[in-house]
Design a protein around this motif. Sequence first.
Motif, mmCIF file in Angstrom:
data_model
loop_
_atom_site.group_PDB
_atom_site.id
_atom_site.type_symbol
_atom_site.label_atom_id
_atom_site.label_comp_id
_atom_site.label_asym_id
_atom_site.label_seq_id
_atom_site.Cartn_x
_atom_site.Cartn_y
_atom_site.Cartn_z
ATOM 1 N N LEU A 93 0.806 -1.216 0.000
ATOM 2 C CA LEU A 93 0.000 0.000 0.000
ATOM 3 C C LEU A 93 0.843 1.271 0.000
ATOM 4 O O LEU A 93 0.298 2.368 -0.115
ATOM 5 C CB LEU A 93 -0.936 -0.007 1.209
ATOM 6 C CG LEU A 93 -1.940 -1.164 1.235
ATOM 7 C CD1 LEU A 93 -2.766 -1.127 2.505
ATOM 8 C CD2 LEU A 93 -2.834 -1.120 0.011
ATOM 9 N N HIS A 94 2.165 1.144 0.146
ATOM 10 C CA HIS A 94 3.032 2.320 0.115
ATOM 11 C C HIS A 94 3.563 2.606 -1.284
ATOM 12 O O HIS A 94 4.306 3.559 -1.478
ATOM 13 C CB HIS A 94 4.195 2.136 1.091
ATOM 14 C CG HIS A 94 3.746 2.121 2.516
ATOM 15 N ND1 HIS A 94 3.353 3.245 3.192
ATOM 16 C CD2 HIS A 94 3.601 1.094 3.390
ATOM 17 C CE1 HIS A 94 3.002 2.920 4.427
ATOM 18 N NE2 HIS A 94 3.144 1.629 4.569
ATOM 19 N N GLU A 95 3.185 1.782 -2.242
ATOM 20 C CA GLU A 95 3.566 2.021 -3.626
ATOM 21 C C GLU A 95 2.418 2.688 -4.368
ATOM 22 O O GLU A 95 1.249 2.366 -4.150
ATOM 23 C CB GLU A 95 3.924 0.704 -4.315
ATOM 24 C CG GLU A 95 5.181 0.045 -3.770
ATOM 25 C CD GLU A 95 5.489 -1.253 -4.489
ATOM 26 O OE1 GLU A 95 4.636 -1.712 -5.277
ATOM 27 O OE2 GLU A 95 6.574 -1.809 -4.253
ATOM 28 N N ALA A 96 2.758 3.633 -5.250
ATOM 29 C CA ALA A 96 1.741 4.323 -6.034
ATOM 30 C C ALA A 96 1.212 3.402 -7.131
ATOM 31 O O ALA A 96 1.820 2.385 -7.464
ATOM 32 C CB ALA A 96 2.335 5.590 -6.640
ATOM 33 N N LYS A 106 -3.711 -0.946 -7.293
ATOM 34 C CA LYS A 106 -3.435 -2.073 -6.410
ATOM 35 C C LYS A 106 -4.685 -2.933 -6.273
ATOM 36 O O LYS A 106 -5.734 -2.458 -5.851
ATOM 37 C CB LYS A 106 -2.987 -1.584 -5.021
ATOM 38 C CG LYS A 106 -1.619 -0.936 -5.003
ATOM 39 C CD LYS A 106 -0.532 -1.936 -5.356
ATOM 40 C CE LYS A 106 0.828 -1.276 -5.443
ATOM 41 N NZ LYS A 106 1.873 -2.222 -5.857
ATOM 42 N N ARG A 124 -7.712 -1.210 -4.005
ATOM 43 C CA ARG A 124 -7.539 0.088 -3.352
ATOM 44 C C ARG A 124 -8.302 1.138 -4.147
ATOM 45 O O ARG A 124 -7.940 1.466 -5.275
ATOM 46 C CB ARG A 124 -6.057 0.457 -3.263
ATOM 47 C CG ARG A 124 -5.836 1.799 -2.555
ATOM 48 C CD ARG A 124 -4.383 2.036 -2.221
ATOM 49 N NE ARG A 124 -3.574 2.193 -3.428
ATOM 50 C CZ ARG A 124 -2.249 2.366 -3.420
ATOM 51 N NH1 ARG A 124 -1.596 2.381 -2.270
ATOM 52 N NH2 ARG A 124 -1.580 2.495 -4.546
ATOM 53 N N LEU A 168 -9.097 4.352 -2.839
ATOM 54 C CA LEU A 168 -8.446 5.613 -2.521
ATOM 55 C C LEU A 168 -7.163 5.301 -1.766
ATOM 56 O O LEU A 168 -6.907 4.148 -1.410
ATOM 57 C CB LEU A 168 -9.362 6.514 -1.680
ATOM 58 C CG LEU A 168 -10.636 7.041 -2.362
ATOM 59 C CD1 LEU A 168 -11.509 7.773 -1.357
ATOM 60 C CD2 LEU A 168 -10.295 7.945 -3.542
ATOM 61 N N GLU A 169 -6.367 6.316 -1.491
ATOM 62 C CA GLU A 169 -5.062 6.086 -0.871
ATOM 63 C C GLU A 169 -5.161 5.285 0.416
ATOM 64 O O GLU A 169 -4.324 4.423 0.693
ATOM 65 C CB GLU A 169 -4.369 7.422 -0.593
ATOM 66 C CG GLU A 169 -2.970 7.260 -0.009
ATOM 67 C CD GLU A 169 -2.276 8.590 0.213
ATOM 68 O OE1 GLU A 169 -1.173 8.594 0.772
ATOM 69 O OE2 GLU A 169 -2.853 9.629 -0.175
ATOM 70 N N GLN A 170 -6.197 5.535 1.226
ATOM 71 C CA GLN A 170 -6.323 4.849 2.509
ATOM 72 C C GLN A 170 -7.613 4.049 2.642
ATOM 73 O O GLN A 170 -8.001 3.681 3.749
ATOM 74 C CB GLN A 170 -6.220 5.865 3.654
ATOM 75 C CG GLN A 170 -4.822 6.458 3.808
ATOM 76 C CD GLN A 170 -4.735 7.421 4.961
ATOM 77 O OE1 GLN A 170 -5.220 8.547 4.883
ATOM 78 N NE2 GLN A 170 -4.117 6.986 6.046
ATOM 79 N N TYR A 212 -10.314 1.087 6.319
ATOM 80 C CA TYR A 212 -9.435 2.257 6.368
ATOM 81 C C TYR A 212 -8.055 1.798 6.817
ATOM 82 O O TYR A 212 -7.921 1.056 7.794
ATOM 83 C CB TYR A 212 -10.000 3.290 7.343
ATOM 84 C CG TYR A 212 -9.094 4.470 7.592
ATOM 85 C CD1 TYR A 212 -9.006 5.507 6.669
ATOM 86 C CD2 TYR A 212 -8.330 4.545 8.758
ATOM 87 C CE1 TYR A 212 -8.178 6.596 6.896
ATOM 88 C CE2 TYR A 212 -7.500 5.629 8.997
ATOM 89 C CZ TYR A 212 -7.427 6.653 8.059
ATOM 90 O OH TYR A 212 -6.599 7.722 8.286
ATOM 91 N N LYS A 231 5.242 3.685 6.817
ATOM 92 C CA LYS A 231 5.838 2.740 5.886
ATOM 93 C C LYS A 231 6.644 1.704 6.649
ATOM 94 O O LYS A 231 7.535 2.037 7.423
ATOM 95 C CB LYS A 231 6.746 3.464 4.895
ATOM 96 C CG LYS A 231 7.313 2.543 3.817
ATOM 97 C CD LYS A 231 8.100 3.321 2.785
ATOM 98 C CE LYS A 231 8.635 2.392 1.708
ATOM 99 N NZ LYS A 231 9.381 3.125 0.669
#
Length: 223
Positions: free
Chosen positions: A109-112, A115, A160, A162-164, A212, A217
């Motif tokens: 989840l820390h990669e753009a 996903k 995924r 959204l980001e979170q 959520y 990282k």
Amino acid sequence: MRLIIIFLFTIQFSYSQIYEVGIAVGGSNFIGDVGNTSFIAPNELLNGIILKWNRSPRHSYRLSILSSKISADDSNSKDPRRLERGLLFKNNLFEISSGMEFTFFDFNLHEAGLKYTPYIFTGIVYTKFDKLGYQNNNISSLGGRTKSLGIPFILGFKYRVLEQLILSAEIGSRYVFSDNIDGSLSNTENYTNFGNINNRDWYVFSLINLSYTFGRKPCYCNY
């Protein structure tokens, strides 16, 4: 001094992981000695929460707390013997499950970027439900609750959005070490057992989970 350093390292490590807290909704269905024997046929609502600790991009430790009504009716079966018998029951089920979730693809989840991945989950289930019994061609409550352990077998897909925020959908069967969710094996005086007493009960949860994510990282280690 050494103890202080270890303590600070432990705090830093514990906050450096990715955690998930999710709300789950969906449907449930029963597979046993009463009603339809279709694998996926949700007929009652379920809800609960799912917690995850993403220990690496490929596996997570998971805890879920779910509750649902469980019901079945012989009139929905394709078996002529069950149609003629005409039994039905309703029960209230609560479960806590824990175990490990494995993803088919890396889910860092820390990669753009996009996903998504299918996943499987198994572990152990603690299930609590109402005591039922069979008498005079009727299944009724005996009062009180009983409990059993079981094994979950879950297949799902997560994405995924959204980001979170992670959206997942899954179908999971639970094999329970009990044959009395439907009241078929109450072993109670003045009540009769019925059905195949050599088989145990199953139930299936089909659900959607929106979770959520939070945490820094991580530095993934070899366990």
